[in-house]
Design a protein around this motif. Structure first.
Motif, PDB file in Angstrom:
ATOM      1  N   TYR A 258       1.148  -1.007   0.071  1.00  0.00           N
ATOM      2  CA  TYR A 258      -0.033   0.216  -0.424  1.00  0.00           C
ATOM      3  C   TYR A 258       1.034   1.169   0.427  1.00  0.00           C
ATOM      4  O   TYR A 258       1.613   1.527   0.821  1.00  0.00           O
ATOM      5  N   ALA A 259       0.945   2.097  -0.861  1.00  0.00           N
ATOM      6  CA  ALA A 259       1.367   2.849  -1.923  1.00  0.00           C
ATOM      7  C   ALA A 259       0.857   4.554  -1.800  1.00  0.00           C
ATOM      8  O   ALA A 259       1.391   4.448  -2.814  1.00  0.00           O
ATOM      9  N   PRO A 260      -0.013   5.318  -0.996  1.00  0.00           N
ATOM     10  CA  PRO A 260      -0.445   6.387  -1.692  1.00  0.00           C
ATOM     11  C   PRO A 260       0.121   6.832  -1.793  1.00  0.00           C
ATOM     12  O   PRO A 260       1.164   7.624  -0.761  1.00  0.00           O
ATOM     13  N   GLY A 261       0.249   7.976  -2.985  1.00  0.00           N
ATOM     14  CA  GLY A 261       1.439   8.978  -3.368  1.00  0.00           C
ATOM     15  C   GLY A 261       2.345   8.725  -3.471  1.00  0.00           C
ATOM     16  O   GLY A 261       3.279   9.294  -3.236  1.00  0.00           O
ATOM     17  N   GLY A 262       3.068   7.465  -3.860  1.00  0.00           N
ATOM     18  CA  GLY A 262       4.163   7.417  -3.568  1.00  0.00           C
ATOM     19  C   GLY A 262       4.937   6.679  -2.554  1.00  0.00           C
ATOM     20  O   GLY A 262       6.312   6.079  -2.525  1.00  0.00           O
ATOM     21  N   MET A 263       4.638   6.888  -1.135  1.00  0.00           N
ATOM     22  CA  MET A 263       5.270   7.009  -0.193  1.00  0.00           C
ATOM     23  C   MET A 263       4.433   5.555   0.691  1.00  0.00           C
ATOM     24  O   MET A 263       3.521   4.828   0.476  1.00  0.00           O
ATOM     25  N   THR A 264       5.267   4.301   0.710  1.00  0.00           N
ATOM     26  CA  THR A 264       5.036   3.621   1.116  1.00  0.00           C
ATOM     27  C   THR A 264       4.826   2.741   2.745  1.00  0.00           C
ATOM     28  O   THR A 264       5.317   3.615   3.248  1.00  0.00           O
ATOM     29  N   VAL A 265       3.808   2.521   2.301  1.00  0.00           N
ATOM     30  CA  VAL A 265       3.132   2.788   4.386  1.00  0.00           C
ATOM     31  C   VAL A 265       3.353   0.884   4.627  1.00  0.00           C
ATOM     32  O   VAL A 265       3.982   0.478   5.233  1.00  0.00           O
ATOM     33  N   LEU A 266       2.743   0.011   3.743  1.00  0.00           N
ATOM     34  CA  LEU A 266       3.320  -1.514   3.909  1.00  0.00           C
ATOM     35  C   LEU A 266       3.505  -2.539   2.386  1.00  0.00           C
ATOM     36  O   LEU A 266       3.047  -1.220   1.533  1.00  0.00           O
ATOM     37  N   GLU A 267       4.296  -2.770   2.618  1.00  0.00           N
ATOM     38  CA  GLU A 267       5.174  -3.194   1.700  1.00  0.00           C
ATOM     39  C   GLU A 267       5.266  -4.921   1.140  1.00  0.00           C
ATOM     40  O   GLU A 267       5.674  -5.885   2.953  1.00  0.00           O
ATOM     41  N   LYS A 268       5.001  -5.781   0.847  1.00  0.00           N
ATOM     42  CA  LYS A 268       5.015  -6.971   0.733  1.00  0.00           C
ATOM     43  C   LYS A 268       4.463  -8.076   1.237  1.00  0.00           C
ATOM     44  O   LYS A 268       4.758  -8.419   2.308  1.00  0.00           O
ATOM     45  N   VAL A 269       3.840  -7.391   1.989  1.00  0.00           N
ATOM     46  CA  VAL A 269       3.090  -8.151   3.427  1.00  0.00           C
ATOM     47  C   VAL A 269       2.330  -9.336   3.106  1.00  0.00           C
ATOM     48  O   VAL A 269       1.121  -9.546   2.474  1.00  0.00           O
ATOM     49  N   ASN A 270       2.500 -10.437   3.767  1.00  0.00           N
ATOM     50  CA  ASN A 270       2.040 -11.718   4.123  1.00  0.00           C
ATOM     51  C   ASN A 270       1.657 -12.333   5.011  1.00  0.00           C
ATOM     52  O   ASN A 270       2.273 -11.523   6.393  1.00  0.00           O
ATOM     53  N   LEU A 271       0.337 -12.175   4.791  1.00  0.00           N
ATOM     54  CA  LEU A 271      -0.194 -13.100   6.750  1.00  0.00           C
ATOM     55  C   LEU A 271      -2.044 -13.962   6.001  1.00  0.00           C
ATOM     56  O   LEU A 271      -2.605 -13.697   5.090  1.00  0.00           O
ATOM     57  N   ARG A 272      -0.860 -14.958   6.779  1.00  0.00           N
ATOM     58  CA  ARG A 272      -2.786 -15.247   6.907  1.00  0.00           C
ATOM     59  C   ARG A 272      -3.333 -16.364   8.168  1.00  0.00           C
ATOM     60  O   ARG A 272      -2.570 -16.666   9.115  1.00  0.00           O
ATOM     61  N   ILE A 273      -5.093 -15.997   8.252  1.00  0.00           N
ATOM     62  CA  ILE A 273      -4.967 -16.001   9.253  1.00  0.00           C
ATOM     63  C   ILE A 273      -6.115 -17.448   9.697  1.00  0.00           C
ATOM     64  O   ILE A 273      -6.681 -17.469   9.087  1.00  0.00           O
ATOM     65  N   GLU A 274      -5.593 -18.074  10.895  1.00  0.00           N
ATOM     66  CA  GLU A 274      -6.384 -19.389  10.823  1.00  0.00           C
ATOM     67  C   GLU A 274      -8.129 -19.150  11.222  1.00  0.00           C
ATOM     68  O   GLU A 274      -8.012 -18.180  12.116  1.00  0.00           O
ATOM     69  N   ARG A 275      -8.834 -19.870  11.383  1.00  0.00           N
ATOM     70  CA  ARG A 275     -10.452 -19.595  11.703  1.00  0.00           C
ATOM     71  C   ARG A 275     -10.083 -20.035  13.956  1.00  0.00           C
ATOM     72  O   ARG A 275      -8.887 -20.479  13.579  1.00  0.00           O
ATOM     73  N   GLY A 276     -10.713 -19.273  14.213  1.00  0.00           N
ATOM     74  CA  GLY A 276     -10.320 -19.202  15.469  1.00  0.00           C
ATOM     75  C   GLY A 276      -9.354 -18.447  16.240  1.00  0.00           C
ATOM     76  O   GLY A 276      -8.871 -19.178  17.796  1.00  0.00           O
ATOM     77  N   ASP A 277      -8.048 -17.530  15.875  1.00  0.00           N
ATOM     78  CA  ASP A 277      -6.794 -17.276  16.193  1.00  0.00           C
ATOM     79  C   ASP A 277      -7.628 -16.114  16.605  1.00  0.00           C
ATOM     80  O   ASP A 277      -8.533 -15.780  17.142  1.00  0.00           O
ATOM     81  N   TYR A 278      -6.443 -15.782  18.155  1.00  0.00           N
ATOM     82  CA  TYR A 278      -6.729 -14.757  18.302  1.00  0.00           C
ATOM     83  C   TYR A 278      -5.483 -13.602  18.011  1.00  0.00           C
ATOM     84  O   TYR A 278      -4.214 -13.803  18.793  1.00  0.00           O
ATOM     85  N   LEU A 279      -5.334 -12.712  17.260  1.00  0.00           N
ATOM     86  CA  LEU A 279      -4.109 -12.359  16.981  1.00  0.00           C
ATOM     87  C   LEU A 279      -4.051 -10.764  17.486  1.00  0.00           C
ATOM     88  O   LEU A 279      -5.379 -10.146  17.213  1.00  0.00           O
ATOM     89  N   ALA A 280      -2.438 -10.267  17.823  1.00  0.00           N
ATOM     90  CA  ALA A 280      -2.577  -9.415  18.597  1.00  0.00           C
ATOM     91  C   ALA A 280      -1.809  -8.286  17.291  1.00  0.00           C
ATOM     92  O   ALA A 280      -0.326  -9.130  16.869  1.00  0.00           O
ATOM     93  N   VAL A 281      -1.695  -7.348  16.441  1.00  0.00           N
ATOM     94  CA  VAL A 281      -1.101  -6.552  15.932  1.00  0.00           C
ATOM     95  C   VAL A 281      -0.444  -5.589  16.147  1.00  0.00           C
ATOM     96  O   VAL A 281      -0.835  -4.512  16.361  1.00  0.00           O
ATOM     97  N   LEU A 282       0.683  -5.827  16.397  1.00  0.00           N
ATOM     98  CA  LEU A 282       1.823  -4.706  17.197  1.00  0.00           C
ATOM     99  C   LEU A 282       2.687  -3.638  16.530  1.00  0.00           C
ATOM    100  O   LEU A 282       2.483  -4.142  15.056  1.00  0.00           O
ATOM    101  N   GLY A 283       3.637  -2.798  16.950  1.00  0.00           N
ATOM    102  CA  GLY A 283       4.240  -2.273  15.979  1.00  0.00           C
ATOM    103  C   GLY A 283       4.771  -0.662  16.618  1.00  0.00           C
ATOM    104  O   GLY A 283       2.989   0.051  16.933  1.00  0.00           O
ATOM    105  N   PRO A 284       5.281   0.193  16.058  1.00  0.00           N
ATOM    106  CA  PRO A 284       5.559   1.424  16.223  1.00  0.00           C
ATOM    107  C   PRO A 284       4.326   2.859  15.658  1.00  0.00           C
ATOM    108  O   PRO A 284       3.733   1.969  14.728  1.00  0.00           O
TER     109      PRO A 284
END
Ligand code: ATP
Length: 267
Positions: free
Chosen positions: A13-39
């Motif tokens: 995801y790179a709006p206006g050429g500014m890359t916010v997310l790059e080559k992200v891969n994520l597979r979430i299974e049913r029943g998971d409880y995922l914490a998404v952390l980061g700055p």
């Protein structure tokens, strides 16, 4: 292996050429409880909005509940990051939950812009978050933690299979935070939960997996972050400092972190 509830492949995801997310891969299974952390500014909210179809990726593919984002109807519940309510906003707790069924401008998620208001469904959702006794109270009179419960009830009103929460425990005290985490753990018995947070203490609250997001994404199928994830997400290293204390100022137990070099026992 069953189909994942969320399948993200090579998403940029790179709006206006500014890359916010790059080559992200994520597979979430049913029943998971995922914490998404980061700055701050790492791209956590952006990732949720891409799953919801509120933003479109510039590259890669996303499937949620087996369909492109925005086509899963009311099967996704969403608690946005900013749900502040002005004191003058004249709405009761029950009415606020009913707003989960009336979504002007939100048709891409629900599959419809307006649905018939069903007070019975709203009351069931309030019961699930222990807020039914306050259904007639003005929303503006509730505490921060009570309001968050009401907004979670609003996200639950269509009985979703997937619950997305953006910073559900921001701006609440530690006792309220613990109670909200307990509630989310209970909800996870019935649905998949993805919770964005920059609070590392969330890892001690029953989450099952963690993703660190800082432009790129690193997934770990356990409620702990590795030194590699910490370095990727926060730019520091466990060799130079204790990452727990750096992030939390020493207020969480070390069991949320995998062992890292140079750490003494019992810290
Ligand atoms: N549509 C957009 N146009 C330009 N920049 C954007 C857009 N969407 C997001 N950004 C930028 O992407 C970065 C990531 O934002 P995002 O809100 O996803 O971060 P976050 O990890 O959720 O941060 P926080 O923890 O502070 O909420 C920010 O610098 C933000 O300004």
């Amino acid at each position: 292996m069953s189909d994942p509830i969320v399948d993200i492949r090579d998403v940029t995801y790179a709006p206006g050429g500014m890359t916010v997310l790059e080559k992200v891969n994520l597979r979430i299974e049913r029943g998971d409880y995922l914490a998404v952390l980061g700055p701050n500014g790492g791209g956590k909210s952006t990732l949720l909005k891409l799953m919801l179809g509120l933003l479109k990726p510039d590259g890669g593919t996303i499937r949620v509940l087996g369909a492109p984002p925005g086509e899963a109807g009311g099967r996704i519940g969403y608690l946005p990051q900013h749900t502040h309510v002005a004191g003058s906003f004249p709405v009761t707790v029950l009415e606020a939950v009913c707003m989960g069924m009336v979504r002007p401008g939100f048709g891409s998620i629900s599959g419809r812009a307006h649905a018939r208001v069903d007070h019975g469904k709203a009351r069931l959702a309030l019961e699930r978050v222990d807020m039914l006794p306050l259904e007639g109270r003005a929303l503006s009179q509730l505490s921060g933690g009570q309001k968050q419960r009401v907004f979670i009830a609003r996200a639950l009103v269509d009985n979703p299979e997937l619950l997305l929460l953006d910073e559900p425990t921001a701006s609440v005290d530690s006792a309220t935070r613990t109670a909200l985490f307990t509630l989310l753990g209970e909800l996870n018995r019935e649905m998949t939960v993805i919770m964005v947070s920059h609070d590392i203490s969330s890892l001690a609250s029953g989450v099952k997996s963690v993703a660190c997001v800082n432009r790129t994404l690193h997934f770990h199928k356990a409620p702990e972050i590795t030194d590699q994830m910490f370095t990727m997400a926060y730019g520091g290293s466990g060799d130079q400092c204790c990452p727990v204390e750096l992030v939390t100022h020493g207020h969480v137990p070390h069991r949320v972190l995998a062992p890292h070099d140079g750490e003494g026992e019992g810290k």
